[in-house]
Design an enzyme around this catalytic site. Structure first.
Site, mmCIF file in Angstrom:
data_model
loop_
_atom_site.group_PDB
_atom_site.id
_atom_site.type_symbol
_atom_site.label_atom_id
_atom_site.label_comp_id
_atom_site.label_asym_id
_atom_site.label_seq_id
_atom_site.Cartn_x
_atom_site.Cartn_y
_atom_site.Cartn_z
ATOM 1 N N ASP A 11 -21.845 -12.730 -26.161
ATOM 2 C CA ASP A 11 -21.173 -13.188 -27.378
ATOM 3 C C ASP A 11 -22.045 -12.824 -28.577
ATOM 4 O OD1 ASP A 11 -23.108 -15.375 -27.922
ATOM 5 O OD2 ASP A 11 -22.227 -16.304 -26.144
ATOM 6 N N ARG B 291 -35.540 -26.727 -23.515
ATOM 7 C CA ARG B 291 -36.176 -28.047 -23.418
ATOM 8 C C ARG B 291 -36.627 -28.319 -21.989
ATOM 9 N NH1 ARG B 291 -30.927 -32.032 -23.690
ATOM 10 N NH2 ARG B 291 -29.333 -30.409 -23.556
ATOM 11 N N LYS C 185 -34.845 -27.756 -18.306
ATOM 12 C CA LYS C 185 -33.579 -27.049 -18.462
ATOM 13 C C LYS C 185 -33.792 -25.568 -18.175
ATOM 14 C CE LYS C 185 -30.203 -28.716 -19.601
ATOM 15 N NZ LYS C 185 -28.917 -29.120 -20.233
ATOM 16 N N HIS D 242 -36.416 -29.906 -28.830
ATOM 17 C CA HIS D 242 -35.600 -28.746 -28.449
ATOM 18 C C HIS D 242 -36.092 -27.509 -29.200
ATOM 19 C CE1 HIS D 242 -32.184 -26.152 -27.689
ATOM 20 N NE2 HIS D 242 -31.859 -26.975 -26.708
ATOM 21 N N CYS E 42 -30.881 -16.928 -25.848
ATOM 22 C CA CYS E 42 -30.963 -17.254 -27.280
ATOM 23 C C CYS E 42 -32.308 -17.883 -27.640
ATOM 24 C CB CYS E 42 -29.806 -18.129 -27.733
ATOM 25 S SG CYS E 42 -29.735 -19.762 -27.003
ATOM 26 N N TYR E 43 -32.971 -18.492 -26.659
ATOM 27 C CA TYR E 43 -34.283 -19.086 -26.936
ATOM 28 C C TYR E 43 -35.371 -18.019 -27.088
ATOM 29 C CZ TYR E 43 -31.600 -23.183 -25.722
ATOM 30 O OH TYR E 43 -30.621 -24.133 -25.690
ATOM 31 N N HIS F 219 -25.413 -14.930 -28.941
ATOM 32 C CA HIS F 219 -26.515 -14.500 -28.070
ATOM 33 C C HIS F 219 -26.989 -13.087 -28.411
ATOM 34 C CE1 HIS F 219 -25.339 -18.093 -25.780
ATOM 35 N NE2 HIS F 219 -26.628 -18.124 -25.483
ATOM 36 N N ASP G 265 -26.603 -15.127 -22.536
ATOM 37 C CA ASP G 265 -27.489 -16.227 -22.154
ATOM 38 C C ASP G 265 -28.272 -15.850 -20.892
ATOM 39 O OD1 ASP G 265 -28.175 -18.491 -20.573
ATOM 40 O OD2 ASP G 265 -26.510 -19.711 -21.280
ATOM 41 N N ASP H 266 -32.535 -19.251 -21.235
ATOM 42 C CA ASP H 266 -31.326 -18.802 -21.931
ATOM 43 C C ASP H 266 -31.804 -17.779 -22.975
ATOM 44 O OD1 ASP H 266 -29.312 -18.510 -23.875
ATOM 45 O OD2 ASP H 266 -28.701 -20.611 -23.786
HETATM 46 C C1 FPP Z 1 -28.604 -27.928 -26.697
HETATM 47 O O1 FPP Z 1 -27.576 -27.218 -26.128
HETATM 48 C C2 FPP Z 1 -28.827 -27.385 -28.076
HETATM 49 C C3 FPP Z 1 -29.345 -28.088 -29.087
HETATM 50 C C4 FPP Z 1 -29.718 -29.504 -28.916
HETATM 51 C C5 FPP Z 1 -29.613 -27.480 -30.446
HETATM 52 C C6 FPP Z 1 -28.824 -26.273 -30.827
HETATM 53 C C7 FPP Z 1 -29.123 -25.805 -32.197
HETATM 54 C C8 FPP Z 1 -29.222 -24.497 -32.506
HETATM 55 C C9 FPP Z 1 -29.071 -23.458 -31.471
HETATM 56 C C10 FPP Z 1 -29.508 -23.944 -33.875
HETATM 57 C C11 FPP Z 1 -29.911 -24.857 -34.980
HETATM 58 C C12 FPP Z 1 -30.430 -24.108 -36.133
HETATM 59 C C13 FPP Z 1 -29.837 -23.812 -37.305
HETATM 60 C C14 FPP Z 1 -30.552 -22.978 -38.283
HETATM 61 C C15 FPP Z 1 -28.480 -24.271 -37.676
HETATM 62 P P1 FPP Z 1 -27.348 -27.168 -24.541
HETATM 63 O O2 FPP Z 1 -27.530 -28.524 -23.951
HETATM 64 O O3 FPP Z 1 -26.066 -26.477 -24.336
HETATM 65 O O4 FPP Z 1 -28.493 -26.165 -24.064
HETATM 66 P P2 FPP Z 1 -29.846 -26.430 -23.220
HETATM 67 O O5 FPP Z 1 -29.442 -26.869 -21.876
HETATM 68 O O6 FPP Z 1 -30.458 -25.062 -23.182
HETATM 69 O O7 FPP Z 1 -30.661 -27.415 -23.968
HETATM 70 ZN ZN ZN Z 2 -27.942 -19.791 -25.485
HETATM 71 K K K Z 3 -28.183 -23.335 -23.457
#
Ligand code: FPP
Ligand code: ZN
Ligand code: K
Length: 504
Positions: A422, A339, A342, A291, A347-348, A425, A415, A345
């Site tokens: 928020d 990932r 998916k 991820h 934040c990535y 983001h 996002d 977004d």
């Molecule tokens: C999946 O979310 C998200 C994760 C598996 C990891 C999230 C971790 C962080 C954002 C930060 C970690 C770092 C620190 C420093 C604490 P989802 O399934 O909602 O999103 P997706 O579909 O985009 O994978």
């Molecule tokens: Zn996000």
């Molecule tokens: K996400």
């Protein structure tokens, strides 16, 4: 907030005003692009004539997999939601001649100041994330050019109430100390700056607490009795280096070997290595799914343990990681997914986008002098030379400015279109924008400092000409590629404690 304009076949293929392969000679800024046919209706919604949106950002992908699944449907819906914004057709925006909207500083700033105040009842579920709200909002405000030092007293006061005598900070008063909330509090204190903020931290208790989380296999638990993962590895490295903590272990530490042969950093890079997966990306723990958030944690952690030019290729398979990171950027959206299979977004933009400065640094030749030495050639063998960016900065900047800004009264960043903005983001979209707009290079010696912690000299360069599709006044403040706060803030807190410790 207003609903995004409905996608239509016409929106998917806006008038092709100028494409990538058109003659570059004519690439002037005067906005008079006489040779091209200009769609009147399209232009009327824009600030000026849109002269250049490459087709790749306005049209459906040329290659499609016929298999229809929930995943492919969600992907199609995302593209539909993004295209009108990318094609310069959203009514709420004013687009520049590149089809890129300006950053709406005032609205975002207001949104972020509000998120530092009293929040509506629904936020009770986010109570344990209060330190994060401090960091996200202060960081975003800082990147937007706001001076946040007037929050010093309030942040110091709030942080004091979150600190435990046993070390570290919880999500609030009487909450268990956690690596993530501690990381967020330390960064928030660094952002407001000043002695009053720095002196909140009980460094001795913090050091003991970190020792108790350090595991024999090299990694860190995120809280007492909690999971061991790569967030723990990155957060610990940030906390230790920013606060100039000793690396020695206490005899109470699970990693204590009975003598002084192991310290807080022993085996940490090897733990990070175990998190690289078959895909080439990084998972939260060994043998889990790769991820983007964890890729940043891995690279950030390594970059604090030693010079990135040496330590990243030593512990990670860089070509495979580059391949995975590059696969995170989609067209036409331009943004990153977290990932495989998916959705993009905002934040990535940071979690994935922020990996590229570190990767690019590790591909640059080690300008080492002195005993630190060059990266071992065997580790660097097979790495490509970097001459240009490893991802489309233009694509990312378009996704951020077109798709991630809430243009309604609400403000803030989000996002994707259709989602509410928020603080989280806002912070990470802007961090990503900052790293796409600015260029960090590693210069000089990679010798270790007196504390045994590598302190390579990161230098920021102005935006590259070829990614200047954004207005110059829309440049976001540069942030340090590892600490993700301005360089002067990380420098101030580190030198404060360094000076204090050398006084004895
Ligand atoms: C999946 O979310 C998200 C994760 C598996 C990891 C999230 C971790 C962080 C954002 C930060 C970690 C770092 C620190 C420093 C604490 P989802 O399934 O909602 O999103 P997706 O579909 O985009 O994978
Ligand atoms: Zn996000
Ligand atoms: K996400």
């Amino acid at each position: 907030m207003s609903a995004p304009p409905k996608y239509s076949a016409a929106a998917a293929a806006p008038p092709r005003l100028r494409s990538d392969d058109d003659d570059d000679d004519d690439d002037d800024d005067d906005g008079n692009d006489d040779e091209e046919t200009v769609d009147e209706e399209f232009i009327s919604k824009s600030a000026g004539p849109v002269t250049m949106i490459p087709d790749v950002f306005t049209q459906l992908p040329p290659v499609r997999d016929d298999l229809e699944t929930d995943t492919s449907e969600a992907q199609d819906e995302t593209v539909e939601a993004c295209l009108p914004f990318l094609a310069g057709q959203d009514d709420l925006f004013e687009y520049n001649e590149h089809g890129v909207p300006r950053i709406n500083r005032e609205k975002h700033i207001k949104f972020l100041h509000n998120s530092l105040g009293r929040l509506p009842g629904g936020f009770v579920a986010a109570d344990a994330s209060r330190p994060w709200f401090l960091y996200w909002s202060l960081s975003a405000l800082t990147m937007l050019g706001e001076d946040v030092s007037h929050y010093r007293e309030a942040v110091a006061e709030t942080a004091r109430g979150m600190q435990n005598d046993t070390g570290g900070f919880g999500g609030g008063g009487r909450q268990l100390s956690h690596m993530a909330t501690t990381y967020a509090v330390v960064l928030a204190l660094a952002l407001v700056g000043g002695e009053e903020a720095f002196e909140v931290v009980d460094r001795k208790a913090m050091w003991k607490w970190l020792c108790s989380l350090k595991q024999a296999d090299g990694g860190f638990q995120v809280c007492m009795g909690g999971e061991e993962d790569i967030r723990g590895a990155y957060c610990a490295a940030v906390i230790i280096t920013l606060l100039n903590l000793p690396l020695d272990l206490t005899p109470e530490s699970p990693a204590w070997t009975g003598d002084s042969s192991a310290n807080l950093f022993t085996g940490l890079a090897r733990y990070v290595r175990r998190c690289q997966t078959f895909e080439g990306g990084i998972s939260g723990q060994p043998d889990a799914e790769a991820h983007g958030a964890y890729a940043f944690c891995a690279l950030g952690c390594l970059a604090l343990l030693d010079d990135p030019r040496r330590v990243i290729p030593k512990y990670l398979n860089v070509p495979r990681l580059i391949s995975w990171l590059s696969s995170r950027q989609y067209a036409p959206e331009g943004g990153f997914s977290g990932r495989t299979n998916k959705l993009v977004d905002g934040c990535y933009s940071h979690w994935v986008g922020g990996c590229f400065p570190l990767i690019e640094a590790c591909l640059s030749p080690a300008a080492s002098s002195g005993q630190g030495g060059q990266a071992d050639d065997s580790d660097r063998a097979g790495l490509p030379p970097v001459s240009e960016s490893l991802f489309s900065k233009e694509g990312l900047i378009r996704y951020i400015l077109c798709c991630c800004q809430d243009q309604s009264k609400r403000g803030g960043l989000r996002d994707k279109p259709g989602r509410l903005s928020d603080a989280y983001h806002s912070c990470y979209v802007l961090s990503g924008l900052s790293s796409a707009q600015n260029q960090w290079v590693l210069a000089g010696s990679d010798d270790k400092s007196a504390t045994g912690v590598a302190d390579p000299a990161w230098t920021v360069l102005p935006p590259l000409e070829d990614v200047q599709i954004f207005d110059k006044r829309d440049r976001i403040r540069p942030i340090h590629p590892v600490y993700a706060i301005p360089d002067e803030n990380q420098r101030a807190i580190r030198s404060y404690f360094l000076a204090k410790d050398s006084e004895g």
